[in-house]
Design an enzyme around this catalytic site. Structure first.
Site, PDB file in Angstrom:
ATOM      1  N   ASN A  55       0.106 -21.251   5.177  1.00 37.87           N
ATOM      2  CA  ASN A  55       1.031 -22.231   5.284  1.00 37.87           C
ATOM      3  C   ASN A  55       2.052 -21.703   6.385  1.00 37.87           C
ATOM      4  OD1 ASN A  55       3.203 -24.219   5.445  1.00 37.87           O
ATOM      5  ND2 ASN A  55       3.627 -23.886   3.053  1.00 37.87           N
TER       6      ASN A  55
ATOM      7  N   LYS B 254       4.458 -22.657   7.592  1.00 36.48           N
ATOM      8  CA  LYS B 254       5.894 -23.576   7.562  1.00 36.48           C
ATOM      9  C   LYS B 254       6.547 -23.703   9.185  1.00 36.48           C
ATOM     10  CE  LYS B 254       6.140 -21.627   2.894  1.00 36.48           C
ATOM     11  NZ  LYS B 254       7.180 -21.216   1.933  1.00 36.48           N
TER      12      LYS B 254
ATOM     13  N   HIS C 102       4.533 -30.361  -0.909  1.00 35.90           N
ATOM     14  CA  HIS C 102       5.104 -29.150  -0.865  1.00 35.90           C
ATOM     15  C   HIS C 102       6.458 -29.082  -1.386  1.00 35.90           C
ATOM     16  CE1 HIS C 102       6.751 -25.166   0.145  1.00 35.90           C
ATOM     17  NE2 HIS C 102       5.496 -24.706   0.194  1.00 35.90           N
TER      18      HIS C 102
ATOM     19  N   GLU D  99       8.954 -27.931  -0.596  1.00 39.24           N
ATOM     20  CA  GLU D  99      10.230 -27.658   0.383  1.00 39.24           C
ATOM     21  C   GLU D  99      10.365 -29.031   0.658  1.00 39.24           C
ATOM     22  OE1 GLU D  99       8.601 -24.631   2.875  1.00 39.24           O
ATOM     23  OE2 GLU D  99       9.228 -23.171   1.199  1.00 39.24           O
TER      24      GLU D  99
ATOM     25  N   GLU E   3       2.137 -24.214  -7.257  1.00 38.01           N
ATOM     26  CA  GLU E   3       3.319 -23.534  -6.590  1.00 38.01           C
ATOM     27  C   GLU E   3       4.329 -23.387  -7.505  1.00 38.01           C
ATOM     28  OE1 GLU E   3       2.256 -22.646  -2.202  1.00 38.01           O
ATOM     29  OE2 GLU E   3       3.578 -24.290  -2.292  1.00 38.01           O
TER      30      GLU E   3
ATOM     31  N   GLY F 157       8.544 -17.700  -1.689  1.00 32.21           N
ATOM     32  CA  GLY F 157       9.469 -16.831  -0.878  1.00 32.21           C
ATOM     33  C   GLY F 157      10.291 -16.240  -1.385  1.00 32.21           C
TER      34      GLY F 157
ATOM     35  N   SER G  85       4.382 -16.113  -3.167  1.00 32.32           N
ATOM     36  CA  SER G  85       4.233 -14.627  -2.982  1.00 32.32           C
ATOM     37  C   SER G  85       3.172 -13.889  -3.314  1.00 32.32           C
ATOM     38  CB  SER G  85       5.429 -14.117  -3.678  1.00 32.32           C
ATOM     39  OG  SER G  85       6.813 -14.612  -3.381  1.00 32.32           O
TER      40      SER G  85
HETATM   41  P1  PGA Z   1       5.062 -17.748  -0.112  1.00 31.00           P
HETATM   42  O1  PGA Z   1       4.949 -19.265   0.212  1.00 31.00           O
HETATM   43  O2  PGA Z   1       3.973 -17.126   0.178  1.00 31.00           O
HETATM   44  O3  PGA Z   1       5.989 -17.370   1.096  1.00 31.00           O
HETATM   45  O4  PGA Z   1       5.729 -17.539  -1.214  1.00 31.00           O
HETATM   46  C1  PGA Z   1       3.880 -20.079  -0.291  1.00 31.00           C
HETATM   47  C2  PGA Z   1       4.053 -21.583  -0.054  1.00 31.00           C
HETATM   48  O5  PGA Z   1       5.331 -22.085   0.098  1.00 31.00           O
HETATM   49  O6  PGA Z   1       3.215 -22.219   0.398  1.00 31.00           O
END
Ligand code: PGA
Length: 253
Positions: A9, A11, A94, A96, A166, A172, A211
Site C-alpha cells: 500500500n 499510500k 483503510h 486512514e 490492521e 506506521g 508495521s
Molecule cells: P504500515 O502501513 O506497514 O506502514 O504500518 C500498513 C497500512 O496502513 O496498510
C-alpha cells in the site's frame, strides 16, 4: 490451501521516477515460486504502473473506490475506471480513509459491493484503535466492522473478498501486534466469515497489516490464519518488500 498475498500500500507516496525504480526492483528480485504479489498505487500512477507490471506476476491495485458508478462525484474514481487500467485489487475502508474522510462501515460496505460488481477484488480493511483495544473492545469493533460488510454480500460474494486486519495503533508506528495477538483476531474473523458461508471461511485470505517488516514478517506469516500482509512503509523499498514476499512464499532465508 489459501495462496498467500503480499500487497504493498504505497499510500500518497511516489513519483514517476521512484515508481519505475521500485517496480523494476521488485520484478527483478521476485522468487521463482512467488506468492501472490500486488502494488496498490495512487490513482495518477495507475497507467504508468500498469505498463510496468505488465507481463509479470505483480498485480495492480488501487487504494480507494467510489461506491457510485459515475456522475457528479468530484474527485472520485469508479470501479469501471480502475478496470480500464487492469486493476485486480482495490483497498476499501483503510483506517486512514475512515479517520480522515469519515468513512462509515456502511460506506465501506457500499464500496465493497461496487468493487465486486465490477469484478475487482476488494481488500477490506478493519481494525481497532488503541483506546478500543485497551477497553477490551477489539473483537466487538472488528467483528462489527466485518459484519456490516458481510450483511451487504451474498455468501458467494463474501468468498471473493480479501480481508485485512490492521490494528490502527500498529499502522506506521513501528508497533506490531505479536503473532499470537494477530492470530487470535484472525481466527475470530474466520469464524465470523464461517457464520456467513463455509466457502468464505475456507477461501477468504485474511492479511495482517500494521508495521509488518522484514524482521517480523516470517513469524506473523507462520500463523495459521494469517494469509499474507498489507504493507505500508516497508513496501516503498524493494529490498524490504521482497523479504516479506520471500517469507510469504516459503523461501527459506
Ligand atoms: P504500515 O502501513 O506497514 O506502514 O504500518 C500498513 C497500512 O496502513 O496498510
Amino acid at each position: 490451501m489459501r495462496r498467500k498475498l503480499v500487497a504493498g500500500n504505497w499510500k500518497m507516496n511516489g513519483s514517476l521516477a521512484a515508481n519505475a525504480a521500485l517496480v523494476a526492483g521488485i520484478k527483478q528480485g521476485l522468487p521463482a515460486d512467488a506468492c501472490d504479489v500486488a502494488v496498490c498505487v495512487p490513482s495518477p500512477y495507475l497507467a504508468q504502473v500498469q505498463g510496468e507490471v505488465a507481463g509479470s506476476v505483480v498485480a495492480l491495485g488501487a487504494q480507494d473506490i467510489s461506491a457510485h458508478a459515475s456522475g457528479a462525484y468530484t474527485g472520485e474514481v469508479s470501479a469501471a475506471m480502475l478496470q480500464e487500467f487492469s486493476c485486480h485489487y482495490v483497498i476499501v475502508g483503510h483506517s486512514e480513509r475512515r479517520a480522515y474522510h469519515g468513512e462509515s462501515d456502511a460506506a465501506v460496505a457500499a464500496k465493497t459491493v461496487a468493487a465486486l460488481q465490477a469484478g475487482l477484488v476488494p481488500v477490506v480493511c478493519i481494525g481497532e484503535t488503541l483506546a478500543q483495544r485497551e477497553a477490551g473492545q477489539t473483537k466487538e469493533i472488528v467483528g462489527g466492522q466485518l459484519d456490516v460488510v458481510l450483511d451487504a454480500l451474498s455468501g458467494e460474494d463474501a468468498a471473493r473478498i480479501v480481508l485485512a486486519y490492521e490494528p490502527v495503533w500498529a499502522i506506521g508506528t513501528g508497533k506490531t501486534a505479536t503473532p499470537e495477538m494477530a492470530q487470535e483476531v484472525h481466527a475470530m474473523l474466520r469464524a465470523r466469515l464461517g457464520a456467513k458461508s463455509a466457502e468464505a471461511a475456507a477461501k477468504v485470505r485474511i492479511l495482517y497489516g500494521g508495521s509488518m517488516k522484514p524482521d517480523n514478517a516470517a513469524q506473523l506469516l507462520a500463523m495459521e490464519d494469517i494469509d499474507g500482509g498489507l504493507i505500508g512503509g516497508a513496501a516503498l523499498k524493494a529490498t524490504d518488500f521482497l523479504v516479506i514476499v520471500e517469507a510469504a512464499s516459503g523461501v527459506v532465508l
